[in-house]
Design a protein around this motif. Structure first.
Motif, mmCIF file in Angstrom:
data_model
loop_
_atom_site.group_PDB
_atom_site.id
_atom_site.type_symbol
_atom_site.label_atom_id
_atom_site.label_comp_id
_atom_site.label_asym_id
_atom_site.label_seq_id
_atom_site.Cartn_x
_atom_site.Cartn_y
_atom_site.Cartn_z
ATOM 1 N N UNK A 96 -0.163 3.398 -0.667
ATOM 2 C CA UNK A 96 0.847 2.500 -1.195
ATOM 3 C C UNK A 96 2.101 3.275 -1.620
ATOM 4 N N UNK A 97 1.891 4.397 -2.297
ATOM 5 C CA UNK A 97 3.034 5.204 -2.744
ATOM 6 C C UNK A 97 3.812 5.759 -1.566
ATOM 7 N N UNK A 98 3.104 6.184 -0.506
ATOM 8 C CA UNK A 98 3.813 6.726 0.662
ATOM 9 C C UNK A 98 4.625 5.630 1.372
ATOM 10 N N UNK A 99 4.113 4.401 1.422
ATOM 11 C CA UNK A 99 4.857 3.291 2.026
ATOM 12 C C UNK A 99 6.087 2.975 1.189
ATOM 13 N N UNK A 100 5.949 2.965 -0.134
ATOM 14 C CA UNK A 100 7.083 2.677 -1.012
ATOM 15 C C UNK A 100 8.139 3.770 -0.886
ATOM 16 N N UNK A 101 7.730 5.010 -0.820
ATOM 17 C CA UNK A 101 8.681 6.134 -0.715
ATOM 18 C C UNK A 101 9.420 6.094 0.605
ATOM 19 N N UNK A 102 8.735 5.755 1.704
ATOM 20 C CA UNK A 102 9.401 5.686 3.018
ATOM 21 C C UNK A 102 10.499 4.630 3.049
#
Length: 103
Positions: A96-102
């Motif tokens: 989830x964090x990697x999707x938000x950061x992208x």
């Protein structure tokens, strides 16, 4: 005999009549103390969480051999499952964090 025992306890330990009656009810009649029965849902949930979290507070423990054996089996199965669950939650949060950061 009972009256002699009562008199000896009251004299030796300076127990008041009210305290003696409370002890009598708690011990002889096997009724819970003022706090009430220990194994309500909240108390049982707390105990199972403490066992699985490996905290090991000793104020609430099983008394019987069967209860101790069940608690050990529950911990041996539940602790690894809890670790797997936390790993899975961590992976999902990481995704989830990697999707938000992208974005």
């Amino acid at each position: 005999m009972v009256l002699e025992l009562k008199a000896a306890l009251v004299r030796k330990y300076s127990i008041s009549e009210d305290d003696y009656r409370m002890m009598e009810v708690a011990i002889i009649e096997n009724k819970p103390h003022k706090a009430g029965p220990q194994w309500k849902f909240a108390g049982a949930f707390y105990f199972s969480t403490v066992v699985l979290a490996m905290i090991g507070y000793g104020h609430s423990t099983p008394v019987t051999i069967g209860g101790k054996a069940f608690c050990m089996a529950y911990a041996m199965v539940g602790i690894p499952l809890g670790l797997i669950m936390f790993q899975s939650i961590g992976e999902r949060l990481n995704k989830f964090a990697s999707v938000v950061i992208r974005r």
